[in-house]
Design a protein around this motif. Sequence first.
Motif, PDB file in Angstrom:
ATOM      1  N   ASN A 193       0.810  -1.240  -0.023  1.00  0.00           N
ATOM      2  CA  ASN A 193       0.126   0.036   0.161  1.00  0.00           C
ATOM      3  C   ASN A 193       0.781   1.290   0.049  1.00  0.00           C
ATOM      4  OD1 ASN A 193      -2.618  -1.299   0.080  1.00  0.00           O
ATOM      5  ND2 ASN A 193      -2.281  -1.854   2.230  1.00  0.00           N
ATOM      6  N   TYR A 194       1.778   1.078  -0.787  1.00  0.00           N
ATOM      7  CA  TYR A 194       2.832   2.277  -0.858  1.00  0.00           C
ATOM      8  C   TYR A 194       2.544   3.344  -2.186  1.00  0.00           C
ATOM      9  CZ  TYR A 194       5.901   0.054   2.633  1.00  0.00           C
ATOM     10  OH  TYR A 194       6.379  -0.591   3.699  1.00  0.00           O
ATOM     11  N   VAL A 195       1.634   2.869  -2.787  1.00  0.00           N
ATOM     12  CA  VAL A 195       1.154   3.487  -3.863  1.00  0.00           C
ATOM     13  C   VAL A 195      -0.127   4.403  -3.716  1.00  0.00           C
ATOM     14  CG1 VAL A 195       0.485   3.178  -6.476  1.00  0.00           C
ATOM     15  CG2 VAL A 195       1.919   1.662  -5.429  1.00  0.00           C
ATOM     16  N   GLN A 196       0.212   5.693  -4.295  1.00  0.00           N
ATOM     17  CA  GLN A 196      -1.033   6.865  -4.067  1.00  0.00           C
ATOM     18  C   GLN A 196      -1.185   7.235  -5.272  1.00  0.00           C
ATOM     19  OE1 GLN A 196       0.026   9.526  -0.857  1.00  0.00           O
ATOM     20  NE2 GLN A 196       1.233   7.718   0.217  1.00  0.00           N
ATOM     21  N   ASP A 197      -2.409   7.116  -5.822  1.00  0.00           N
ATOM     22  CA  ASP A 197      -2.454   7.955  -7.315  1.00  0.00           C
ATOM     23  C   ASP A 197      -1.621   7.651  -8.316  1.00  0.00           C
ATOM     24  OD1 ASP A 197      -4.972   8.869  -6.034  1.00  0.00           O
ATOM     25  OD2 ASP A 197      -4.002  10.604  -5.491  1.00  0.00           O
ATOM     26  N   ASN A 198      -1.361   6.106  -8.239  1.00  0.00           N
ATOM     27  CA  ASN A 198      -0.155   5.618  -9.352  1.00  0.00           C
ATOM     28  C   ASN A 198       1.263   6.435  -9.025  1.00  0.00           C
ATOM     29  OD1 ASN A 198       0.115   3.773 -11.230  1.00  0.00           O
ATOM     30  ND2 ASN A 198       0.568   5.113 -12.691  1.00  0.00           N
ATOM     31  N   LYS A 199       1.280   6.791  -7.799  1.00  0.00           N
ATOM     32  CA  LYS A 199       2.696   7.400  -7.441  1.00  0.00           C
ATOM     33  C   LYS A 199       3.258   6.750  -5.987  1.00  0.00           C
ATOM     34  CE  LYS A 199       1.439  12.123  -9.203  1.00  0.00           C
ATOM     35  NZ  LYS A 199       1.159  13.606  -8.985  1.00  0.00           N
ATOM     36  N   VAL A 200       4.534   6.937  -6.066  1.00  0.00           N
ATOM     37  CA  VAL A 200       5.316   6.290  -4.928  1.00  0.00           C
ATOM     38  C   VAL A 200       6.289   7.104  -4.370  1.00  0.00           C
ATOM     39  CG1 VAL A 200       6.848   4.941  -6.548  1.00  0.00           C
ATOM     40  CG2 VAL A 200       6.457   4.188  -4.252  1.00  0.00           C
ATOM     41  N   LYS A 201       6.633   7.433  -3.095  1.00  0.00           N
ATOM     42  CA  LYS A 201       7.575   8.349  -2.461  1.00  0.00           C
ATOM     43  C   LYS A 201       8.909   7.752  -3.111  1.00  0.00           C
ATOM     44  CE  LYS A 201       5.215   9.127   1.872  1.00  0.00           C
ATOM     45  NZ  LYS A 201       5.174   8.806   3.309  1.00  0.00           N
ATOM     46  N   LEU A 202       9.697   8.773  -3.349  1.00  0.00           N
ATOM     47  CA  LEU A 202      10.977   8.674  -3.779  1.00  0.00           C
ATOM     48  C   LEU A 202      11.873   7.721  -2.935  1.00  0.00           C
ATOM     49  CD1 LEU A 202      12.986   9.577  -6.119  1.00  0.00           C
ATOM     50  CD2 LEU A 202      13.619  11.598  -4.404  1.00  0.00           C
ATOM     51  N   TYR A 203      11.576   7.721  -1.527  1.00  0.00           N
ATOM     52  CA  TYR A 203      12.416   7.051  -0.507  1.00  0.00           C
ATOM     53  C   TYR A 203      12.287   5.341  -1.112  1.00  0.00           C
ATOM     54  CZ  TYR A 203      12.997   4.236   3.760  1.00  0.00           C
ATOM     55  OH  TYR A 203      13.378   3.148   4.531  1.00  0.00           O
ATOM     56  N   TYR A 204      11.074   5.057  -1.603  1.00  0.00           N
ATOM     57  CA  TYR A 204      10.744   3.592  -1.754  1.00  0.00           C
ATOM     58  C   TYR A 204      11.533   3.401  -3.175  1.00  0.00           C
ATOM     59  CZ  TYR A 204       7.547   3.576   1.871  1.00  0.00           C
ATOM     60  OH  TYR A 204       7.187   3.644   3.309  1.00  0.00           O
ATOM     61  N   VAL A 205      11.574   4.422  -4.216  1.00  0.00           N
ATOM     62  CA  VAL A 205      12.170   4.069  -5.432  1.00  0.00           C
ATOM     63  C   VAL A 205      13.787   3.679  -5.174  1.00  0.00           C
ATOM     64  CG1 VAL A 205      13.061   5.214  -7.614  1.00  0.00           C
ATOM     65  CG2 VAL A 205      10.868   5.801  -6.623  1.00  0.00           C
ATOM     66  N   ASN A 206      14.475   4.632  -4.248  1.00  0.00           N
ATOM     67  CA  ASN A 206      15.880   4.211  -3.910  1.00  0.00           C
ATOM     68  C   ASN A 206      15.843   3.011  -3.227  1.00  0.00           C
ATOM     69  OD1 ASN A 206      18.329   4.701  -3.371  1.00  0.00           O
ATOM     70  ND2 ASN A 206      18.009   5.478  -1.415  1.00  0.00           N
ATOM     71  N   LEU A 207      14.735   2.522  -2.252  1.00  0.00           N
ATOM     72  CA  LEU A 207      14.670   1.178  -1.541  1.00  0.00           C
ATOM     73  C   LEU A 207      14.863   0.150  -2.520  1.00  0.00           C
ATOM     74  CD1 LEU A 207      14.921  -0.096   1.284  1.00  0.00           C
ATOM     75  CD2 LEU A 207      12.516  -0.018   1.329  1.00  0.00           C
ATOM     76  N   GLY A 208      13.929   0.211  -3.728  1.00  0.00           N
ATOM     77  CA  GLY A 208      13.820  -0.876  -4.620  1.00  0.00           C
ATOM     78  C   GLY A 208      15.021  -1.010  -5.320  1.00  0.00           C
ATOM     79  N   MET A 209      15.538   0.196  -5.664  1.00  0.00           N
ATOM     80  CA  MET A 209      17.029  -0.112  -6.356  1.00  0.00           C
ATOM     81  C   MET A 209      17.766  -1.175  -5.514  1.00  0.00           C
ATOM     82  SD  MET A 209      19.849   2.566  -7.225  1.00  0.00           S
ATOM     83  CE  MET A 209      20.382   3.109  -5.368  1.00  0.00           C
ATOM     84  N   ILE A 210      17.959  -1.082  -4.225  1.00  0.00           N
ATOM     85  CA  ILE A 210      18.714  -1.811  -3.366  1.00  0.00           C
ATOM     86  C   ILE A 210      18.178  -3.292  -3.066  1.00  0.00           C
ATOM     87  CG2 ILE A 210      19.900  -2.030  -0.937  1.00  0.00           C
ATOM     88  CD1 ILE A 210      21.162   0.080  -3.158  1.00  0.00           C
ATOM     89  N   ILE A 211      17.099  -3.486  -2.682  1.00  0.00           N
ATOM     90  CA  ILE A 211      16.308  -4.416  -2.074  1.00  0.00           C
ATOM     91  C   ILE A 211      16.138  -5.419  -3.207  1.00  0.00           C
ATOM     92  CG2 ILE A 211      15.849  -3.630   0.026  1.00  0.00           C
ATOM     93  CD1 ILE A 211      13.008  -3.817  -0.556  1.00  0.00           C
ATOM     94  N   PHE A 212      15.565  -4.833  -4.403  1.00  0.00           N
ATOM     95  CA  PHE A 212      15.024  -5.663  -5.531  1.00  0.00           C
ATOM     96  C   PHE A 212      16.016  -5.631  -6.802  1.00  0.00           C
ATOM     97  CE2 PHE A 212      11.107  -4.935  -3.081  1.00  0.00           C
ATOM     98  CZ  PHE A 212      10.581  -6.108  -3.257  1.00  0.00           C
ATOM     99  N   SER A 213      17.053  -4.555  -6.408  1.00  0.00           N
ATOM    100  CA  SER A 213      17.937  -4.495  -7.489  1.00  0.00           C
ATOM    101  C   SER A 213      17.274  -4.088  -8.865  1.00  0.00           C
ATOM    102  CB  SER A 213      18.765  -5.679  -7.877  1.00  0.00           C
ATOM    103  OG  SER A 213      20.144  -5.412  -8.697  1.00  0.00           O
ATOM    104  N   SER A 214      16.302  -3.155  -8.741  1.00  0.00           N
ATOM    105  CA  SER A 214      15.625  -2.529 -10.159  1.00  0.00           C
ATOM    106  C   SER A 214      16.353  -1.763 -10.901  1.00  0.00           C
ATOM    107  CB  SER A 214      14.240  -1.833  -9.677  1.00  0.00           C
ATOM    108  OG  SER A 214      13.894  -1.000 -10.720  1.00  0.00           O
ATOM    109  N   ASN A 215      16.650  -2.163 -12.318  1.00  0.00           N
ATOM    110  CA  ASN A 215      17.539  -1.310 -12.922  1.00  0.00           C
ATOM    111  C   ASN A 215      16.704  -0.045 -13.488  1.00  0.00           C
ATOM    112  OD1 ASN A 215      19.624  -3.415 -13.089  1.00  0.00           O
ATOM    113  ND2 ASN A 215      18.770  -4.671 -14.565  1.00  0.00           N
ATOM    114  N   ALA A 216      15.438  -0.453 -13.616  1.00  0.00           N
ATOM    115  CA  ALA A 216      14.530   0.743 -13.916  1.00  0.00           C
ATOM    116  C   ALA A 216      14.650   1.910 -12.960  1.00  0.00           C
ATOM    117  CB  ALA A 216      13.467   0.512 -14.237  1.00  0.00           C
ATOM    118  N   ASN A 217      14.664   1.726 -11.927  1.00  0.00           N
ATOM    119  CA  ASN A 217      14.945   2.565 -10.637  1.00  0.00           C
ATOM    120  C   ASN A 217      16.285   3.177 -10.744  1.00  0.00           C
ATOM    121  OD1 ASN A 217      12.257   1.793  -9.809  1.00  0.00           O
ATOM    122  ND2 ASN A 217      12.848   1.258  -7.838  1.00  0.00           N
TER     123      ASN A 217
END
Length: 452
Positions: free
Chosen positions: A208-232
């Motif tokens: 439930n981190y998505v609000q109106d198809n938006k997510v906080k920049l904090y979670y973008v950075n977190l997703g790069m590290i814990i999921f290794s998202s190349n897009a992020n």
Amino acid sequence: MFILLFVMINGLQPTLDINYANFNIIKEAYNKQNFELLYNIQSQTTKDQIKVEAFIKAMSDAFNQLGKISYWVLQSQNVDYPYFVVAYAKNLLVGAVYWQYDSVFAIDKFVLTVNQYLDMTEYIINNPKNSALSIVQDGQLVLSYNGDRFQSLCSVVKITVAIEFSRQVTLGELDDQQLIDIAELDKYYIQNFDNAHASFKEWIIKQNYVQDNKVKLYYVNLGMIIFSSNANTEFLQTLLTFQKIEQTQNLFNLKQSRSVYLVSSMLAFYNFDNLSEEAYIAYVKTMQEEDFIEKHLFVHSELVQNSEQSQGWLADGHTDLLRPEVLSVQASFLTYSSTDQYSFLMDKLNQGLVFNKEFYDHFYPIIGYVPMSNPNQVALYNHAGVSKYIIFRLKEDLALYKKILTVFSQLLYLSVERNHSSLQTNQLHYSLINQTLRHINIQQHHMTCIQE
């Protein structure tokens, strides 16, 4: 009591706490060799696929070869598919315990797995071209086996992006609570290729981190590290800018090759001219640095603009990029550095030599999110990288630590053989052994850890 506890947990919708509780039941049953209990807690579907006798034999064989599960950390953040990385008492082998849930949330498809090699040293000896190891303690290089060899960093570059992100947030140059449209991240999402980004999107929705198809920049950075998202990663590289990322790298005297946009560097190998398969592979194998840089910058510009042709590359680029011939060449054009360089980088971070405390308030929760989500790790560690203490209470703890010491000793000798600096390295070798034995004798040890 033991079985009753599982009955209470079984049938409930998975949560992080339930996954930890289920893992602890699995771990305790395995360590006590209660393999019949392990079998009984499986779903009926699993039981229909394997007889109890075969299951118990497989578990017994694994236990005899590996010993007890001594250390563990939750790797997956998807509560429906728990994945624990584990280490066994008889060796330094890293394996995994993971499972899925069936429709009534019973444990289904339970797996206890191990790597091919039963010893870290064995793997390094047999795979010198694929192996490099560096250990830095308080600014001193204790061990370097192929540690000065520059090689492709791949996702390791995400560490420096996370460092610069935390620096800018600390200085107020960036607001990590800013909402980012997910479509902005998807501008760099190679479909059917960047599975980590798909997992990240699934996770932020589930949490439930998505609000109106938006997510906080904090979670973008977190997703790069814990999921290794190349897009992020490429989104953040663009937002933070290479100029600032590299300026911060210079504060650590980090030596590495030129920076590249991660997704764009991959799509630079797209078959833009619709060449035949034979001609395309030949072109890829003969690509020059100048051609790569030009194409990768062109691709990045198109991705930023979200052009129609870039959307086509993202949709079908996986067809070209998943070819083994392409993957092997592509890696040679990524950013290069060495384990020596990144070990010193992490050691300087651990010692707090560059940034103030506020920086670490932003950095540690990101870089240590996965290990520090484990309550057993929280009991031992202040943060990812430096321990509070390790008390050796059990014989198997001491035996495993002696095994670690033996492996370090072997690798130090390998390092001597490679670097022809036996006097210096042997002094470090004996120093390490003496320090370790002293720590064991006083039953307490404080260590720094290098984490990718």
